[in-house]
Design a protein around this motif. Structure first.
Motif, PDB file in Angstrom:
ATOM      1  N   LYS A 131       0.836  -1.194   0.000  1.00  0.00           N
ATOM      2  CA  LYS A 131       0.000   0.000   0.000  1.00  0.00           C
ATOM      3  C   LYS A 131       0.866   1.237   0.000  1.00  0.00           C
ATOM      4  O   LYS A 131       1.931   1.277   0.630  1.00  0.00           O
TER       5      LYS A 131
ATOM      6  N   ALA B 152      -3.707   3.751  -1.033  1.00  0.00           N
ATOM      7  CA  ALA B 152      -4.243   2.843  -2.046  1.00  0.00           C
ATOM      8  C   ALA B 152      -3.368   1.599  -2.112  1.00  0.00           C
ATOM      9  O   ALA B 152      -2.173   1.637  -1.803  1.00  0.00           O
TER      10      ALA B 152
ATOM     11  N   GLN C 254      -4.190   1.027  -9.088  1.00  0.00           N
ATOM     12  CA  GLN C 254      -4.358   1.030  -7.640  1.00  0.00           C
ATOM     13  C   GLN C 254      -5.829   0.742  -7.296  1.00  0.00           C
ATOM     14  O   GLN C 254      -6.717   0.911  -8.137  1.00  0.00           O
ATOM     15  N   LYS C 255      -6.029   0.346  -6.083  1.00  0.00           N
ATOM     16  CA  LYS C 255      -7.381   0.007  -5.642  1.00  0.00           C
ATOM     17  C   LYS C 255      -7.661   0.666  -4.307  1.00  0.00           C
ATOM     18  O   LYS C 255      -6.880   0.543  -3.355  1.00  0.00           O
ATOM     19  N   ILE C 256      -8.767   1.396  -4.224  1.00  0.00           N
ATOM     20  CA  ILE C 256      -9.254   1.986  -2.982  1.00  0.00           C
ATOM     21  C   ILE C 256     -10.649   1.437  -2.758  1.00  0.00           C
ATOM     22  O   ILE C 256     -11.563   1.673  -3.563  1.00  0.00           O
TER      23      ILE C 256
ATOM     24  N   TYR D  38     -11.108   0.879  -8.824  1.00  0.00           N
ATOM     25  CA  TYR D  38      -9.771   0.838  -9.390  1.00  0.00           C
ATOM     26  C   TYR D  38      -9.428   2.203  -9.987  1.00  0.00           C
ATOM     27  O   TYR D  38     -10.272   2.866 -10.608  1.00  0.00           O
TER      28      TYR D  38
ATOM     29  N   ARG E 136      -4.720  10.307  -9.914  1.00  0.00           N
ATOM     30  CA  ARG E 136      -5.399   9.060 -10.239  1.00  0.00           C
ATOM     31  C   ARG E 136      -6.615   9.334 -11.126  1.00  0.00           C
ATOM     32  O   ARG E 136      -7.274  10.360 -11.018  1.00  0.00           O
TER      33      ARG E 136
END
Length: 368
Positions: free
Chosen positions: A291, A295, A321-323, A327, A339
């Protein structure tokens, strides 16, 4: 003008005419002959000089042929090829080379030898003329052994040349193949000296080799490519400072927006993200699965796609990235926080989830 004067002029004119006629007669009979003789003398002198120049060139060629003939082993092809084979075998043994063929049962099998078919020089000349013959050698050894072997071959005193040299790294050693050729000179009636070189001349001394040979071994020039080992990422050491006597509000952390995506290296199966702090130029490396900036680093996408901010420019890599369940992507060269939310259709096939229709829904309704 009186008659006496006329007679004098007539007599003078006759004398002049008679002198001219006499000169022409002498020139035609004597002087032209002398000029022809002079021309013949010059031509003869030029011819003599040309013949002398040819003789000097011929003497030089004969001297060179005699010198070359003195570096051969004679005209007996069988003796020549066996003598060369023995010397090459001794050189390979001194250098510690072994054969490439397996299953010989010996730990240090001698190199493999293959005779080269004898060919006359020049081509298409009779078989009783000068003949080129030799051996094709295949062996294996360390770099220093192969270097010593080539040095000793190069400095062989016998008339020779090397062809088809090939060196291949294999299993920590080098496979070498080379063709060693020499001459068997036929007897000549042109005055060339017969071959008188003995077959017991000492080998080249490795102590006298040039520094360039030592540089080949020292720099390990033929070492195969070794990939960069995977870098071990250690967690940063946390140092807890004692509370100050007069506690104050801690300074805010540096903004994450100062970290720019500058590299997406790939070491085998490990994908890595290279980030650079625009303020301090400090580099930070994050692996997939870790991380950063709130993210999770999901994957590195190497697809060639137009940049979202400029459709005319292609982008050849991006960070995904993933929150939570959303994505985001950051293109190479952008700040990490720049982003862009990605739609399901924009995701790589590895991240797209198959769509399932609810229970009781027909296929036509699902397609709608």
């Amino acid at each position: 003008m009186t008659n006496k004067d006329k007679r004098i002029l007539i007599i003078a004119g006759g004398v002049l005419i008679a002198g001219l006629v006499a000169y022409l007669a002498v020139d035609g009979l004597l002087l032209s002959e002398l000029r022809w003789c002079g021309t013949q003398q010059v031509n003869l002198a030029n011819g003599i000089n040309a013949e002398m120049t040819k003789k000097r060139a011929n003497d030089k060629i004969v001297s060179q042929l005699n010198q070359m003939a003195s570096r051969t082993l004679g005209d007996n092809q069988q003796i020549v090829i066996e003598t060369i084979r023995k010397r090459l075998d001794d050189i390979a043994e001194k250098c510690g080379l072994e054969g490439q063929s397996k299953g010989s049962g010996r730990p240090n099998a001698s190199p493999d030898w293959k005779p080269v078919a004898a060919s006359p020089l020049p081509k298409n000349s009779p078989k009783d003329k000068d003949v080129q013959l030799g051996w094709a050698i295949t062996a294996r050894g360390r770099l220093d052994q192969v270097t010593d072997f080539l040095y000793m071959l190069e400095n062989e005193p016998y008339l020779h040349r090397l062809e088809n040299l090939k060196i291949t790294p294999k299993d920590g050693k080098l496979d070498i193949s080379v063709t060693f050729l020499t001459l068997a000179l036929a007897p000549s009636s042109s005055g060339r000296s017969p071959a008188t070189m003995p077959d017991n001349i000492p080998f080249a001394d490795l102590k006298n080799r040039k520094p360039e040979y030592a540089a080949i071994v020292a720099r390990d020039l033929l070492r195969p490519y070794v990939p960069k080992p995977a870098e071990v990422v250690r967690p940063p050491e946390v140092v807890v400072a004692p509370p100050p006597n007069n506690p104050t509000k801690p300074p805010p952390p540096p903004p994450v927006a100062t970290f720019r995506l500058v590299g997406l290296p790939n070491w085998g199966d490990d994908q890595e993200v290279s980030l650079r702090n625009n303020l301090s130029s400090e580099m930070k490396y994050v692996k997939v699965g870790q991380k950063f900036a709130g993210a999770e680093i999901v994957m590195v996408d190497y697809r060639s796609l137009p940049r979202p901010d400029n459709k005319d420019v292609m982008s050849y890599g991006r960070l995904i990235q993933k929150i939570d369940s959303t994505y985001f992507s950051t293109e190479l060269g952008q700040n990490v926080t720049d982003r862009r939310e990605m739609k399901t259709t924009d995701l790589p096939s590895e991240l797209q989830k198959p769509t399932t229709a609810p229970a009781g829904t027909t296929t036509a309704e699902a397609e709608k």
